[in-house]
Design a protein around this motif. Sequence first.
Motif, PDB file in Angstrom:
ATOM      1  N   LYS A 228       0.836  -1.210   0.000  1.00 46.08           N
ATOM      2  CA  LYS A 228       0.000   0.000   0.000  1.00 46.08           C
ATOM      3  C   LYS A 228       0.867   1.255   0.000  1.00 46.08           C
ATOM      4  N   SER A 271      -3.251   3.741   6.194  1.00 51.08           N
ATOM      5  CA  SER A 271      -3.719   2.386   6.502  1.00 51.08           C
ATOM      6  C   SER A 271      -2.574   1.387   6.290  1.00 51.08           C
ATOM      7  N   GLN A 293     -11.658   0.639   8.834  1.00 53.86           N
ATOM      8  CA  GLN A 293     -12.548  -0.452   8.435  1.00 53.86           C
ATOM      9  C   GLN A 293     -13.189  -0.086   7.104  1.00 53.86           C
ATOM     10  N   ARG A 294     -12.438  -0.241   6.047  1.00 57.77           N
ATOM     11  CA  ARG A 294     -12.912   0.064   4.686  1.00 57.77           C
ATOM     12  C   ARG A 294     -13.722   1.354   4.644  1.00 57.77           C
ATOM     13  N   ARG A 307     -15.140   4.732  10.493  1.00 58.48           N
ATOM     14  CA  ARG A 307     -14.318   3.728   9.815  1.00 58.48           C
ATOM     15  C   ARG A 307     -12.912   4.245   9.509  1.00 58.48           C
ATOM     16  N   ILE A 477      -6.571  -4.440  -3.810  1.00 55.85           N
ATOM     17  CA  ILE A 477      -6.938  -3.994  -2.461  1.00 55.85           C
ATOM     18  C   ILE A 477      -8.464  -3.930  -2.325  1.00 55.85           C
ATOM     19  N   SER A 481     -10.729  -5.840   0.336  1.00 60.45           N
ATOM     20  CA  SER A 481     -11.656  -5.065   1.177  1.00 60.45           C
ATOM     21  C   SER A 481     -13.065  -5.639   1.107  1.00 60.45           C
ATOM     22  N   GLN A 484     -13.171  -8.612   3.239  1.00 61.37           N
ATOM     23  CA  GLN A 484     -13.177  -8.230   4.658  1.00 61.37           C
ATOM     24  C   GLN A 484     -14.555  -7.719   5.072  1.00 61.37           C
ATOM     25  N   GLU A 485     -15.178  -6.943   4.172  1.00 60.55           N
ATOM     26  CA  GLU A 485     -16.497  -6.393   4.447  1.00 60.55           C
ATOM     27  C   GLU A 485     -17.519  -7.527   4.639  1.00 60.55           C
TER      28      GLU A 485
END
Lengths: 533, 317
Positions: A228, A271, A293-294, A307, A477, A481, A484-485
């Motif tokens: 990143k 991040s 968090q996204r 977030r 990414i 994400s 993860q969501e």
Amino acid sequence: MLTFSSYFSIEYLIIFLPVSIGAYAVLPQRFRRLSLLASSYLFFWAVSGKLIAYLIFSTLSVHYIGIWLSGIQDSCDRLLESSPKEQRKEIKAQYTAKQRLVVAFALLIHIGTLLILKYTPFFASNINSLFGLLKIPVTLKIPFFLMPVGISFYTLQAVSYVFDVYRRKIRADFNLLRLALFMSFFPQIMEGPICRYSDTAEQLWSAPKIRQQNLTFGTQRILFGLIKKIVIADRLNLLIKNVFAGYENYDGFVIALVAVLYTIQLYMDFSGTMDLALGTGQIFGMRLPENFQRPFFSKTISEFWKRWHITLGAWFKDYIFYPLSMSRPLKKLTSRARKRLGNHFGPLLAGAIALFCVWLCNGLWHGAGWNYIFFGMFHFALILSGNIVEPFAVSITDKLHINRSGFPYRCMQMIRTSVLVCIGELFFRAPGLKAGLAMFRKIFMDFSLASLVDGTIFELGMDKYDFIIIFISLIGIFFVSVLQERNISLREKISRKNIVIRLGVYYALILFLVIFGAYGRGYVPVDPIYAGF
Amino acid sequence: MIYVKKIFIILAFFLGLAVMLMGLSFVFMPKNNMSEFGMEEVSANGILGEKENTIDVLVLGDSESYSSISPMEIWKDTGYTTYVCGTSAQPLNYTVTMLYRAFEKQTPKIVILETNTIYREVTKSSALKTKIANYFSIFQYHDRWKSLGWHDFIGKTNFTWTDDYKGYRYNSSIAPSTKKDHMRGTAVIAKIPELNIRYVEEIKSFCDENGAKLLLLSAPSTANWNYSRHNGIQNLADEIGCEYIDLNLMNDKLKIDWNTDTHDKGDHLNHSGAVKVTRYISEFLSETELLTDHRTDAEYAKWNNSLKNYESVVGKS
């Protein structure tokens, strides 16, 4: 002596971190915590040199103040036990007043130091401007202070510790070394996350054994963070620094593009650093609080701030917003407003005052400059207006039979929120408020796609290959994400695969980083953006 | 047994990584030493295209080196072959890289190290990066992914190009120096960073091992040089046992005119200043009696061609 400026410096990554992990791994439990503390102080020394004195002072003072508060609380409790019921209220009030004095003293020391080091030049230059306007022939000398890296982060940790002891949420820590480790834990001292004593101090002090799963998951997260930062954030810098430095020369399309790219850069930088911090923490077996968090999946600005930089938002909520909104004057105001304005708008008034204070502090925390204050006020206005119009928006969408939970509507909300965030970040990054306003104006008054049509957009610092590699990385990414969501852990999925695939993932990440990283000749890595705040 | 297995896996992982990095280094390494092939610092790396064992004198350093010494002037005056491997703001870690690179195909008898680079700070980070890049050139040339072709995967490395100026960078413009008396005497000794001392010691021992004489040389510069730096280098030269010439203290011989011999107000010499410095160096090299005049040697015919090209630009002096 080892010196480095960020978690991304090569000395940190290939010398300091492996040596710290190695030392921690081979030592018995009772020495592991000390090795962690030694690593943390060595890290701070390597980054800030003699300015480590500030950290030591902060730790000692917060330790003493905690014990002081605890002493007052114990005396109060003893006295309450032995006193008749009717006297208890008065005794409690007396001791609360005493404790408040101690807390005020702690704030004076910690916030005062931060104010002096970080904001004196800003205040002095503004006073000079005011004197100039009023034609008063006085000019204050603008001082310059060297600040230890991470002061804005560890000061907030120190203040939260004092408040939590005052509120009896935690007991004061009599163990100076445990408190010192909480204040200085090296993976998070530079850029957070801002930890709470109750969440992290004990787990740091328990210094668990390094476990294979923690080591592999932590390493994967570190690699992800490196990509990143080094592939995306540092590469974007090629274009961003040029356009912001000479924004007068670019049209509205370029400015708008750069506002979006800067927002991406900031997210990737911060991040990515958090991935390093949390990944390192995980290797040591620590669970540090998540800071992101996204955020770009947020449907409103309020949600965005739940977030993005979560631990800072939570700090402001717990130590500024709630104390203010629960204060007697604002409670009174709320009950009066509720009578006149109703149940929705009534509480909003007092809430708006507390919210204003939070966002003023948030803006100022990011930096001493009018553009940062504007940034804070911009988000204050967005959140407040969001709260005000919410009932109208609900009724309009109901009347229009728009499904608010449907994907198209949610998607529109996410895009709208992201656009607003990008506008805020444009002012945040602009070299001053005036420049920010000029850039914003250009987006509308000087918009042209000419640079895209004739290809000159690829001559401003980033060529088409740079754009392609950033696009590919962002797709990757985004994919992670989305998983993860949906609460799907990619790392756990990978860990269940056979060793060839697992090693292949490591190799792929490392080689991607080595080949496509923006480092070496011709690249200037971005200074860790949040470390400067 | 579990530990042995784990250690084996870790070792195998790093071994595999090293092999991959070596493979990528092969692919990403420029296959020729021209800029079109992605080579960096082409004029300094032009030495890679010189015929094997044909360079007598190697010059290393930062911009002071390539602004002050013109190998073609030395060739014209003495018939000695010199190559300047100086690069802009060259730090000593890169100097060492260039030294090793030059000695891969050459055996210079004299190595001249321009001393301004000795005062350039080498961060531990850049020293480490250079060391890694010396083993795995992928770290140096990774950005070539933008221009890779099939040839990079299967082709052989063949350095064919060399610079007619032999690393010298010609500049004839004039911007006079306003600084007077930059070499005012002082007993103050400018401190040389510890890491830099170690690099110079490394250069000295490498030269000794390879039978080359190391000379420390301070090129004239009113902006970069002063007496305290002179003292620092003199001490260092005494400590490591090598010759040191400070041209800033020899203006009676050189006759540098700071009104006409610099192109950037005393920071660097221009061509007219470089000719004066080079003339002195030619004399010095002759006096060492270590070198042979190659002007009539057919093996060195290309040097005469380069001289013609060089003179067609700078003119005959």
